[in-house]
Motif scaffolding. Structure first.
Motif, PDB file in Angstrom:
ATOM      1  N   ALA A   9       0.817  -1.216   0.000  1.00 40.31           N
ATOM      2  CA  ALA A   9       0.000   0.000   0.000  1.00 40.31           C
ATOM      3  C   ALA A   9       0.849   1.264   0.000  1.00 40.31           C
ATOM      4  O   ALA A   9       1.914   1.318   0.616  1.00 40.31           O
ATOM      5  CB  ALA A   9      -0.925  -0.007   1.205  1.00 40.31           C
ATOM      6  N   VAL A  10       0.340   2.257  -0.693  1.00 40.90           N
ATOM      7  CA  VAL A  10       1.038   3.531  -0.801  1.00 40.90           C
ATOM      8  C   VAL A  10       0.057   4.652  -0.496  1.00 40.90           C
ATOM      9  O   VAL A  10      -1.127   4.565  -0.803  1.00 40.90           O
ATOM     10  CB  VAL A  10       1.657   3.709  -2.209  1.00 40.90           C
ATOM     11  CG1 VAL A  10       0.588   3.713  -3.280  1.00 40.90           C
ATOM     12  CG2 VAL A  10       2.502   4.959  -2.292  1.00 40.90           C
ATOM     13  N   GLN A  11       0.571   5.683   0.144  1.00 37.76           N
ATOM     14  CA  GLN A  11      -0.181   6.917   0.329  1.00 37.76           C
ATOM     15  C   GLN A  11       0.488   7.964  -0.536  1.00 37.76           C
ATOM     16  O   GLN A  11       1.726   8.038  -0.577  1.00 37.76           O
ATOM     17  CB  GLN A  11      -0.180   7.348   1.791  1.00 37.76           C
ATOM     18  CG  GLN A  11      -0.951   6.414   2.686  1.00 37.76           C
ATOM     19  CD  GLN A  11      -0.986   6.925   4.115  1.00 37.76           C
ATOM     20  OE1 GLN A  11      -0.459   7.973   4.443  1.00 37.76           O
ATOM     21  NE2 GLN A  11      -1.616   6.161   4.986  1.00 37.76           N
ATOM     22  N   ILE A  12      -0.309   8.751  -1.220  1.00 39.49           N
ATOM     23  CA  ILE A  12       0.238   9.729  -2.164  1.00 39.49           C
ATOM     24  C   ILE A  12      -0.154  11.128  -1.730  1.00 39.49           C
ATOM     25  O   ILE A  12      -1.316  11.391  -1.418  1.00 39.49           O
ATOM     26  CB  ILE A  12      -0.278   9.452  -3.594  1.00 39.49           C
ATOM     27  CG1 ILE A  12       0.063   8.030  -4.012  1.00 39.49           C
ATOM     28  CG2 ILE A  12       0.309  10.469  -4.573  1.00 39.49           C
ATOM     29  CD1 ILE A  12      -0.616   7.581  -5.293  1.00 39.49           C
ATOM     30  N   ASN A  13       0.826  12.016  -1.705  1.00 35.19           N
ATOM     31  CA  ASN A  13       0.601  13.433  -1.438  1.00 35.19           C
ATOM     32  C   ASN A  13       1.372  14.214  -2.485  1.00 35.19           C
ATOM     33  O   ASN A  13       2.601  14.270  -2.433  1.00 35.19           O
ATOM     34  CB  ASN A  13       1.039  13.806  -0.028  1.00 35.19           C
ATOM     35  CG  ASN A  13       0.738  15.248   0.314  1.00 35.19           C
ATOM     36  OD1 ASN A  13       0.150  15.979  -0.479  1.00 35.19           O
ATOM     37  ND2 ASN A  13       1.144  15.660   1.500  1.00 35.19           N
ATOM     38  N   ARG A  14       0.654  14.738  -3.451  1.00 39.95           N
ATOM     39  CA  ARG A  14       1.237  15.431  -4.604  1.00 39.95           C
ATOM     40  C   ARG A  14       2.144  14.486  -5.358  1.00 39.95           C
ATOM     41  O   ARG A  14       1.709  13.482  -5.868  1.00 39.95           O
ATOM     42  CB  ARG A  14       1.922  16.716  -4.195  1.00 39.95           C
ATOM     43  CG  ARG A  14       0.960  17.722  -3.628  1.00 39.95           C
ATOM     44  CD  ARG A  14       1.606  19.027  -3.380  1.00 39.95           C
ATOM     45  NE  ARG A  14       0.625  19.948  -2.833  1.00 39.95           N
ATOM     46  CZ  ARG A  14       0.829  21.206  -2.710  1.00 39.95           C
ATOM     47  NH1 ARG A  14       1.977  21.722  -3.070  1.00 39.95           N
ATOM     48  NH2 ARG A  14      -0.101  21.985  -2.208  1.00 39.95           N
ATOM     49  N   SER A  15       3.434  14.758  -5.420  1.00 40.19           N
ATOM     50  CA  SER A  15       4.343  13.889  -6.178  1.00 40.19           C
ATOM     51  C   SER A  15       5.187  13.002  -5.271  1.00 40.19           C
ATOM     52  O   SER A  15       6.195  12.447  -5.697  1.00 40.19           O
ATOM     53  CB  SER A  15       5.261  14.735  -7.061  1.00 40.19           C
ATOM     54  OG  SER A  15       6.061  15.580  -6.261  1.00 40.19           O
ATOM     55  N   THR A  16       4.783  12.851  -4.012  1.00 40.56           N
ATOM     56  CA  THR A  16       5.505  11.998  -3.081  1.00 40.56           C
ATOM     57  C   THR A  16       4.666  10.769  -2.754  1.00 40.56           C
ATOM     58  O   THR A  16       3.477  10.880  -2.453  1.00 40.56           O
ATOM     59  CB  THR A  16       5.881  12.742  -1.794  1.00 40.56           C
ATOM     60  OG1 THR A  16       6.666  13.893  -2.135  1.00 40.56           O
ATOM     61  CG2 THR A  16       6.685  11.856  -0.859  1.00 40.56           C
ATOM     62  N   TYR A  17       5.309   9.619  -2.832  1.00 38.46           N
ATOM     63  CA  TYR A  17       4.663   8.332  -2.584  1.00 38.46           C
ATOM     64  C   TYR A  17       5.248   7.751  -1.305  1.00 38.46           C
ATOM     65  O   TYR A  17       6.460   7.560  -1.209  1.00 38.46           O
ATOM     66  CB  TYR A  17       4.914   7.386  -3.767  1.00 38.46           C
ATOM     67  CG  TYR A  17       4.367   7.936  -5.063  1.00 38.46           C
ATOM     68  CD1 TYR A  17       3.153   7.484  -5.565  1.00 38.46           C
ATOM     69  CD2 TYR A  17       5.048   8.915  -5.775  1.00 38.46           C
ATOM     70  CE1 TYR A  17       2.642   7.993  -6.749  1.00 38.46           C
ATOM     71  CE2 TYR A  17       4.536   9.431  -6.953  1.00 38.46           C
ATOM     72  CZ  TYR A  17       3.335   8.967  -7.432  1.00 38.46           C
ATOM     73  OH  TYR A  17       2.825   9.482  -8.602  1.00 38.46           O
ATOM     74  N   TYR A  18       4.394   7.475  -0.334  1.00 42.29           N
ATOM     75  CA  TYR A  18       4.826   6.989   0.979  1.00 42.29           C
ATOM     76  C   TYR A  18       4.526   5.495   1.100  1.00 42.29           C
ATOM     77  O   TYR A  18       3.369   5.087   1.083  1.00 42.29           O
ATOM     78  CB  TYR A  18       4.112   7.755   2.089  1.00 42.29           C
ATOM     79  CG  TYR A  18       4.401   9.232   2.070  1.00 42.29           C
ATOM     80  CD1 TYR A  18       5.501   9.743   2.756  1.00 42.29           C
ATOM     81  CD2 TYR A  18       3.591  10.115   1.357  1.00 42.29           C
ATOM     82  CE1 TYR A  18       5.775  11.103   2.742  1.00 42.29           C
ATOM     83  CE2 TYR A  18       3.865  11.464   1.328  1.00 42.29           C
ATOM     84  CZ  TYR A  18       4.956  11.961   2.019  1.00 42.29           C
ATOM     85  OH  TYR A  18       5.223  13.310   1.987  1.00 42.29           O
ATOM     86  N   PHE A  19       5.582   4.706   1.209  1.00 44.68           N
ATOM     87  CA  PHE A  19       5.480   3.269   1.411  1.00 44.68           C
ATOM     88  C   PHE A  19       5.938   2.948   2.821  1.00 44.68           C
ATOM     89  O   PHE A  19       6.545   3.782   3.495  1.00 44.68           O
ATOM     90  CB  PHE A  19       6.384   2.520   0.421  1.00 44.68           C
ATOM     91  CG  PHE A  19       5.957   2.641  -1.013  1.00 44.68           C
ATOM     92  CD1 PHE A  19       5.081   1.726  -1.568  1.00 44.68           C
ATOM     93  CD2 PHE A  19       6.437   3.666  -1.809  1.00 44.68           C
ATOM     94  CE1 PHE A  19       4.684   1.829  -2.891  1.00 44.68           C
ATOM     95  CE2 PHE A  19       6.050   3.778  -3.132  1.00 44.68           C
ATOM     96  CZ  PHE A  19       5.171   2.860  -3.677  1.00 44.68           C
ATOM     97  N   CYS A  20       5.705   1.733   3.257  1.00 46.34           N
ATOM     98  CA  CYS A  20       6.244   1.284   4.527  1.00 46.34           C
ATOM     99  C   CYS A  20       7.750   1.083   4.326  1.00 46.34           C
ATOM    100  O   CYS A  20       8.162   0.277   3.505  1.00 46.34           O
ATOM    101  CB  CYS A  20       5.574  -0.028   4.942  1.00 46.34           C
ATOM    102  SG  CYS A  20       6.197  -0.662   6.503  1.00 46.34           S
ATOM    103  N   GLY A  21       8.565   1.835   4.990  1.00 46.13           N
ATOM    104  CA  GLY A  21      10.011   1.675   4.886  1.00 46.13           C
ATOM    105  C   GLY A  21      10.723   2.715   4.041  1.00 46.13           C
ATOM    106  O   GLY A  21      11.921   2.894   4.156  1.00 46.13           O
TER     107      GLY A  21
END
Length: 95
Positions: A9-21
């Motif tokens: 799973a990924v969370q996206i905020n504008r052009s940044t993708y947040y993954f676990c780790g």
């Protein structure tokens, strides 16, 4: 997104993708040039996209895994970091 298939799973905020780790920011390269990107050794400076990653776990292993996913999906990628020599030793030790 191919990274989501590998890392979950990924969370996206504008052009940044947040993954676990790790998280990764992707932006367009204003200096992109298809002809110059084929030049050695600095062709990577002219790729269409630039990604900056912030790694929170084993940075060498994580970098290798990200690169493998991109390469396996025909996405050219190179690494520019302070641990390139360590990364190269890690990749070659897996062969």
């Amino acid at each position: 997104m191919v990274l989501e298939e590998k890392f979950g799973a990924v969370q996206i905020n504008r052009s940044t993708y947040y993954f676990c780790g790790f998280d990764i920011s992707i932006r367009s390269n204003d200096e992109a040039d298809r002809n110059k990107m084929r030049t050695y050794p600095d062709g990577f400076l002219y790729y269409e996209l630039i990604a900056e990653a912030e790694l929170y776990e084993d940075h060498i292993k994580q970098t290798d895994e990200i690169l493998r996913v991109l390469w396996e999906n025909d996405m050219p990628a190179v690494v520019s970091c302070g641990y390139e020599e360590e990364l190269n030793r890690y990749i070659f030790s897996l062969r």
